[in-house]
Write a protein that holds these residues in place. Structure first.
Motif, PDB file in Angstrom:
ATOM      1  N   PHE A 210      -0.957 -41.582  11.407  1.00  0.00           N
ATOM      2  CA  PHE A 210      -0.260 -42.592  12.194  1.00  0.00           C
ATOM      3  C   PHE A 210       1.179 -42.130  12.404  1.00  0.00           C
ATOM      4  O   PHE A 210       1.732 -41.395  11.589  1.00  0.00           O
ATOM      5  CB  PHE A 210      -0.242 -43.932  11.463  1.00  0.00           C
ATOM      6  CG  PHE A 210      -1.535 -44.694  11.515  1.00  0.00           C
ATOM      7  CD1 PHE A 210      -1.587 -45.950  12.090  1.00  0.00           C
ATOM      8  CD2 PHE A 210      -2.711 -44.170  10.986  1.00  0.00           C
ATOM      9  CE1 PHE A 210      -2.768 -46.661  12.141  1.00  0.00           C
ATOM     10  CE2 PHE A 210      -3.894 -44.867  11.022  1.00  0.00           C
ATOM     11  CZ  PHE A 210      -3.924 -46.124  11.604  1.00  0.00           C
ATOM     12  N   SER A 211       1.808 -42.598  13.458  1.00  0.00           N
ATOM     13  CA  SER A 211       3.173 -42.213  13.778  1.00  0.00           C
ATOM     14  C   SER A 211       4.183 -43.062  13.012  1.00  0.00           C
ATOM     15  O   SER A 211       4.052 -44.284  12.946  1.00  0.00           O
ATOM     16  CB  SER A 211       3.419 -42.384  15.281  1.00  0.00           C
ATOM     17  OG  SER A 211       4.773 -42.166  15.581  1.00  0.00           O
ATOM     18  N   THR A 212       5.217 -42.409  12.468  1.00  0.00           N
ATOM     19  CA  THR A 212       6.296 -43.156  11.823  1.00  0.00           C
ATOM     20  C   THR A 212       7.057 -43.995  12.850  1.00  0.00           C
ATOM     21  O   THR A 212       7.631 -45.025  12.503  1.00  0.00           O
ATOM     22  CB  THR A 212       7.289 -42.218  11.108  1.00  0.00           C
ATOM     23  OG1 THR A 212       7.814 -41.280  12.048  1.00  0.00           O
ATOM     24  CG2 THR A 212       6.658 -41.493   9.944  1.00  0.00           C
ATOM     25  N   ALA A 213       7.046 -43.585  14.105  1.00  0.00           N
ATOM     26  CA  ALA A 213       7.741 -44.329  15.154  1.00  0.00           C
ATOM     27  C   ALA A 213       7.131 -45.711  15.377  1.00  0.00           C
ATOM     28  O   ALA A 213       7.793 -46.613  15.885  1.00  0.00           O
ATOM     29  CB  ALA A 213       7.728 -43.543  16.464  1.00  0.00           C
ATOM     30  N   GLY A 214       5.873 -45.896  14.979  1.00  0.00           N
ATOM     31  CA  GLY A 214       5.206 -47.172  15.158  1.00  0.00           C
ATOM     32  C   GLY A 214       5.446 -48.168  14.044  1.00  0.00           C
ATOM     33  O   GLY A 214       4.967 -49.310  14.107  1.00  0.00           O
ATOM     34  N   VAL A 215       6.191 -47.783  13.016  1.00  0.00           N
ATOM     35  CA  VAL A 215       6.430 -48.671  11.880  1.00  0.00           C
ATOM     36  C   VAL A 215       7.444 -49.744  12.270  1.00  0.00           C
ATOM     37  O   VAL A 215       8.548 -49.440  12.719  1.00  0.00           O
ATOM     38  CB  VAL A 215       6.923 -47.889  10.644  1.00  0.00           C
ATOM     39  CG1 VAL A 215       7.352 -48.839   9.522  1.00  0.00           C
ATOM     40  CG2 VAL A 215       5.842 -46.938  10.156  1.00  0.00           C
ATOM     41  N   ALA A 216       7.061 -51.010  12.066  1.00  0.00           N
ATOM     42  CA  ALA A 216       7.971 -52.125  12.317  1.00  0.00           C
ATOM     43  C   ALA A 216       8.783 -52.450  11.062  1.00  0.00           C
ATOM     44  O   ALA A 216       9.930 -52.861  11.163  1.00  0.00           O
ATOM     45  CB  ALA A 216       7.198 -53.357  12.762  1.00  0.00           C
ATOM     46  N   GLY A 217       8.183 -52.266   9.891  1.00  0.00           N
ATOM     47  CA  GLY A 217       8.907 -52.545   8.666  1.00  0.00           C
ATOM     48  C   GLY A 217       7.990 -52.590   7.461  1.00  0.00           C
ATOM     49  O   GLY A 217       6.788 -52.330   7.553  1.00  0.00           O
ATOM     50  N   VAL A 218       8.581 -52.942   6.314  1.00  0.00           N
ATOM     51  CA  VAL A 218       7.902 -52.977   5.022  1.00  0.00           C
ATOM     52  C   VAL A 218       7.725 -54.429   4.587  1.00  0.00           C
ATOM     53  O   VAL A 218       8.665 -55.230   4.672  1.00  0.00           O
ATOM     54  CB  VAL A 218       8.721 -52.207   3.958  1.00  0.00           C
ATOM     55  CG1 VAL A 218       8.122 -52.334   2.583  1.00  0.00           C
ATOM     56  CG2 VAL A 218       8.841 -50.741   4.367  1.00  0.00           C
TER      57      VAL A 218
END
Length: 136
Positions: free
Chosen positions: A123-131
């Motif tokens: 998966f792309s790190t750019a797609g992470v919204a948050g933790v």
């Protein structure tokens, strides 16, 4: 006073997000219908073991028939298994030996009920919204 309250709300919305959990993929940690508080964070800062909210990938053609919808999966809740520089686990087919920059290995806590890196790869790190910080 009203301006201060509005400013506070704007700041909070930039830092935090509330997400409704749908589906059984993160059972038993999070159940369908739970709401979770998410701290916005770039994908490059996440660590293994953290639960993240991230954009789902476009499904490969062979998996589209197995999922009841053909569009992208939208936002997903998944546990980070490996970050850039970590060894890619053997269950991630077709991936390089190490997780490359800009990519993550993510898993469902309930492997029988989730689409994750075992099926669609990195998966792309750019797609992470948050933790995810906690259940609300």
């Amino acid at each position: 006073m009203a301006a201060g309250a509005v400013l506070t709300l704007v700041v909070l919305r930039r830092r935090y997000l509330v997400v409704d959990v749908t589906g059984p993929s993160m059972t038993p940690t999070f159940l369908d219908g739970d709401r979770v508080l998410v701290r916005r964070m770039p994908g490059e800062r996440v660590r293994p073991g953290q639960v993240v909210v991230l954009e789902g990938p476009e499904l490969p053609a062979e998996l589209r028939a197995l999922v009841p919808r053909a569009e992208p999966l939208g936002l997903l809740l998944k546990r980070v298994a490996a970050v850039p520089g970590d060894a890619v686990p053997a269950y991630v087919a077709g991936a390089p030996a190490l997780v490359p920059d800009g990519k993550l290995v993510v898993l469902s806590d309930n492997p029988a009920a989730g689409v994750d890196s075992r099926f669609v790869g990195l998966f792309s790190t750019a797609g992470v919204a948050g933790v995810v910080l906690r259940r609300m």
